[in-house]
Design an enzyme around this catalytic site. Structure first.
Site, short mmCIF file in Angstrom:
data_model
loop_
_atom_site.label_atom_id
_atom_site.label_comp_id
_atom_site.label_asym_id
_atom_site.label_seq_id
_atom_site.Cartn_x
_atom_site.Cartn_y
_atom_site.Cartn_z
N HIS A 486 0.78 -1.23 0.00
CA HIS A 486 0.00 0.00 0.00
C HIS A 486 0.81 1.28 0.00
O HIS A 486 0.29 2.35 -0.36
CB HIS A 486 -0.93 0.00 1.22
CG HIS A 486 -2.16 0.83 1.02
ND1 HIS A 486 -3.28 0.71 1.80
CD2 HIS A 486 -2.47 1.79 0.12
CE1 HIS A 486 -4.21 1.54 1.40
NE2 HIS A 486 -3.74 2.22 0.38
N TYR A 602 -14.39 5.51 9.00
CA TYR A 602 -13.37 6.00 8.07
C TYR A 602 -13.80 5.64 6.65
O TYR A 602 -13.99 4.47 6.33
CB TYR A 602 -12.02 5.35 8.39
CG TYR A 602 -10.84 5.82 7.59
CD1 TYR A 602 -9.82 6.54 8.20
CD2 TYR A 602 -10.69 5.52 6.24
CE1 TYR A 602 -8.71 6.96 7.48
CE2 TYR A 602 -9.60 5.93 5.52
CZ TYR A 602 -8.61 6.65 6.14
OH TYR A 602 -7.51 7.07 5.42
N SER A 604 -12.41 6.45 2.75
CA SER A 604 -11.30 7.03 2.02
C SER A 604 -11.81 7.83 0.83
O SER A 604 -12.61 7.34 0.03
CB SER A 604 -10.35 5.93 1.55
OG SER A 604 -9.27 6.47 0.81
N THR A 615 -4.96 10.78 -0.22
CA THR A 615 -6.31 10.53 0.30
C THR A 615 -6.65 11.48 1.43
O THR A 615 -5.78 12.13 2.01
CB THR A 615 -6.44 9.08 0.82
OG1 THR A 615 -5.50 8.89 1.90
CG2 THR A 615 -6.19 8.07 -0.28
#
Length: 819
Positions: A486, A602, A604, A615
């Site tokens: 990531h 959360y 994104s 982001t």
């Protein structure tokens, strides 16, 4: 070198020497005086062609960089300008107002016969200066235009006169046929929000999840922060925003990803799935051959910047910086901090099969290997009967270990097995040929899909090289998948590559009637090189410990994937609502029914409207969403009342999403303020509290970016089914979703089995109930609930949308295998 080591690495040396001999192809013979060198004719030709190819690559890169730098102008515009100046000069007009005469005076005097040449050179220099000034003006004008975000804040379906004017000006200044990085110089920098606004938005976001006492205390801490520290920290952030390309992205990459010491597996990586209902070929080597070839075609287009930039509304460009590190990239572990190693080029892939590592070249003398040649190489690996060396089988488990542990072991590994380690870390990407099948099955569709997701996310803990930018996973039945590291980029970038790969390997490259790649094998290709690992004894115990930890982590993940097929984007669109907001509010209802309370959520959102943006967080658990959820759980509330509250919650979510996309979010600003406070050794109880928050519901939508590559009408099953990620909290959920065409939504849910508070399957049932309950608030959606209830909810196969697709096989005329 000891004899045992010689024997172990000799086959690899022999193949390397054979390749070197084939590439160079010359022999040297010395005469009695030792002066004569004889070269064969083909060698000179090969050297010439090799050099020519190399210079072509360099010139192509230089030319692409030049075109990107002058965009939206073009070299032809310089020629037009130069010709116009020459014509004016011929007509005894001076458009330079005397500047060309002064330039001529500064040029050397080559005699009277070269007077005309001096005039041409002066005109060329003046045209170049004027051209450069115009380009700079265009860049500034386009950057100012792209800094306008009023279009984001307008109601859906409406466009004001200023926005229409803005679109027209952007169209004028944007130029034609942009390349991937053409807009990079014109993108605005991400703004630093007002610290007062950020704190106000933060307090508003946490109000629904805090008690009155906790909220009052948090508000006191926030006011103290604004009074004592905010202005100083904000000043440093503004200074960085003026100096750096982005005030937060580099710190986000370093402190969130590279400095994290947790294992990458489950905690950081994410996965992408293959087609859900079809497999183009059941032959593992053939699917690998086409997929690898398609990925390398994508890399070729990327190197030549032939991938068009992503444009919102067809006009507003997004930042393309993250595309640079898709290939030839590895995250190298460090004791305190990892770093990203990116190579300019790599002409091989690293392959793992049954505990053995191989190096497979991707290019022949002249070009990229054909899909059939790559299939041949992968089939050779599958047919290789040689066993794995001791501890080699579980070596990759080290990449799933805590980063500090892996960094220390890697130092020893690099001294003992440097060549093999470099072959893996220097590969274009990693390929895992799994020995087990995966994907949807008729016998147990729900369980098989969950196992498929788990295999992509974690595997067996030792069959993925988690440090690589991505691992292509090919299962024994031809099913594909992707495991992505990531830190180097976010999901839309790898998703764009994955869409191209699936569409290209299936629709463009295709397969023969017997399931093989099209074309013919190449028997002259050298066999794949088996990598030899000389593992010292002290590493053996580290591998065993890493494997044990990876298995514990892998077995603790509860993955659940289900396609919801009762309605999709088309129904939500008919309700005049945002599809993402619809799902987010439904997730709040589902989570409340699952846990009986609200939590920080959360979602994104991208900030790629800005240079090097990544982001931002949308805090989806709003007061408006909570009011809607309470109303849905209150039997005294009528459907019209709930519907009104639902629309208010959707509008609030849309406002938060647009604010995040335009750089006015909460979390990245607070994160950057916290980093500055740590650099300055300032203690801020407020920022410390913000930094310690736990996200018990982490969500993300996977966008479909290239629908033109897929024929959803004739081949509706040939659409990517998205992907997923691990939960952000030990007692939380990770939920991702993708809209497959117009009438299906696929959900990917993850949680920890060790938690007594979470259950991925239970949340999946709540999500489905929530979607139906929300849809029933609309008159057009009431029949969904009746149809669902009448079918029998206990039939999980129907509930997950599996049976509805089994009857669609007649639509598919391509060579494919269902399930």
């Amino acid at each position: 070198m000891r004899a045992a080591k010689w024997w172990r690495i000799w086959p690899g040396l022999q193949r390397d020497m054979a390749e070197a001999h084939q590439a160079v192809g010359f022999r040297t013979s010395l005469t009695s005086d030792g002066a004569e060198v004889e070269l064969s004719a083909p060698v000179l030709q090969e050297i010439y062609l090799s050099g020519l190819r190399s210079w072509k690559r360099h010139l192509s890169r230089f030319w692409n960089d030049f075109l990107t730098g002058v965009f939206p102008a073009s070299p032809l515009s310089w020629l037009f300008l130069f010709s116009a100046i020459q014509l004016a000069w011929f007509l005894q007009l001076d458009p330079s107002l005397g500047l060309m005469e002064k330039i001529k005076e500064l040029l050397p005097d080559w005699g009277g016969q070269h007077h005309g040449l001096r005039g041409v050179l002066a005109a060329a220099l003046f045209a170049s200066c004027l051209w450069g000034t115009l380009i700079f003006t265009l860049h500034v004008a386009l950057r100012l235009l792209l800094s306008y975000h009023g279009w984001l804040l307008e109601p859906h379906g409406a466009m004001s006169s200023p926005t229409k004017t803005w679109l027209a000006l952007v169209r004028i200044f944007s130029g034609r046929h942009p390349m991937l990085f053409s807009y990079q110089r014109s993108l605005p920098r991400q703004p630093v929000p007002s610290v007062q606004d950020t704190v106000r938005k933060y307090l508003e976001s946490v109000r629904p999840v805090l008690s009155d006492e906790d909220f009052d205390w948090t508000a006191v801490l926030a006011q103290e922060f604004l009074r004592l520290q905010a202005s100083l920290l904000q000043w440093y952030l503004r200074l960085k925003s003026w100096w750096a390309s982005n005030y937060v992205s580099d710190w986000w990459e370093e402190f969130v990803y590279l400095r994290s010491r947790n294992p990458l597996m489950v905690n950081s990586n994410y996965y992408m799935m293959d087609f859900l209902y079809v497999t183009p070929t059941p032959l593992q080597a053939a699917r690998a051959g086409n997929a690898v070839h398609a990925l390398l075609l994508y890399r070729h287009r990327l190197n030549r910047q032939e991938i068009p930039p992503t444009l919102l509304m067809g006009m507003r460009p997004l930042c393309s910086a993250q595309y640079e590190k898709i290939f030839n990239t590895t995250r190298i572990p460090g004791v305190q901090k990892d770093y990203i190693r990116h190579l300019h080029d790599s002409q091989h892939v690293a392959v793992f099969h049954r505990g053995r590592f191989f190096r497979v070249g991707t290019h022949s003398r002249n070009s990229l290997l054909s899909p059939r040649a790559l299939e041949q190489q992968f089939q050779r690996i599958l047919d290789d009967p040689s066993p794995a060396c001791p501890h080699e089988e579980h070596l990759a488990a080290l990449t799933a270990a805590p980063r500090g542990t892996w960094a220390q072991v890697r130092r020893s590994l690099k001294t003992q097995a440097a060549e093999a380690l470099e072959a893996v870390e220097g590969a274009a990407f990693f390929v895992s040929l799994d020995a087990e099948p995966a994907g949807l099955t008729r016998e147990d569709p729900a369980a098989s899909l969950d196992a498929y997701a788990h295999a992509l996310l974690a595997g067996r803990g030792h069959d993925r090289w988690f440090d690589k930018s991505f691992t292509l996973i090919v299962f024994s039945n031809g099913k594909l998948g992707l495991s992505v590291e990531h830190s180097w980029a976010d999901c839309p970038i790898s998703g764009h590559m994955w869409e191209f790969t699936l569409a290209t390997e299936c629709f463009q490259l295709g397969y023969s009637t017997d399931g093989h790649c099209k074309g013919h094998p190449d028997p002259t290709l050298p066999r794949p090189q088996r990598l030899q690992w000389d593992l010292p004894d002290q590493i053996h115990s580290s591998i065993s410990l890493a494997l044990r930890g990876a298995k514990i982590l892998s077995e603790n993940v509860d993955c659940h994937v289900f396609p919801f097929s009762l309605f999709g984007k088309s129904f939500i669109r008919r309700c005049h609502l945002s599809s993402d907001s619809f799902i987010q509010i439904a997730l709040q209802l589902a989570h409340f029914r699952d846990r009986g309370q609200f939590c920080l959520t959360y979602e994104s959102a991208m900030t790629r409207l800005f240079l090097e943006g990544r982001t931002e967080t949308v805090r989806s658990c709003t007061r408006e969403a909570c009011n809607f959820v309470r109303a849905m759980e209150d039997k005294e509330k009528t459907d019209p009342q709930c519907l009104a509250l639902f629309r208010v919650a959707v509008d609030k979510h849309q406002a938060l999403l647009k604010a995040a996309m335009s750089g006015q979010g909460v979390d990245r600003h607070l994160f950057a303020l916290y980093v500055v406070s740590r650099f300055l050794h300032l203690q801020s109880p407020f920022l410390t509290q913000v930094h310690s928050e736990q996200w018990q519901l982490s969500t993300s939508q996977i966008p479909v970016q290239q629908m033109h590559l897929f024929d959803v009408h004739n081949y509706p099953d040939y659409v990517s089914s998205g992907g997923g990620f691990g939960p952000a909290d030990d007692h939380g959920y990770g939920v991702s979703y993708i809209f497959m065409g117009d009438d299906m939504i696929t959900f990917h849910i993850s949680s920890k089995k060790s938690s007594t508070k979470t259950d991925s399957h239970r949340l999946g049932q709540h999500i489905e109930d929530a979607l139906l309950d929300v849809a029933s608030l609309f008159q057009a959606g009431q029949h969904f609930k009746r149809r669902f209830r009448g079918s029998g909810k206990e039939d999980s196969r129907h509930r997950c949308g599996f049976l509805s697709r089994q009857t669609g096989a007649s639509k598919t005329s391509m060579t494919s295998t269902y399930f």
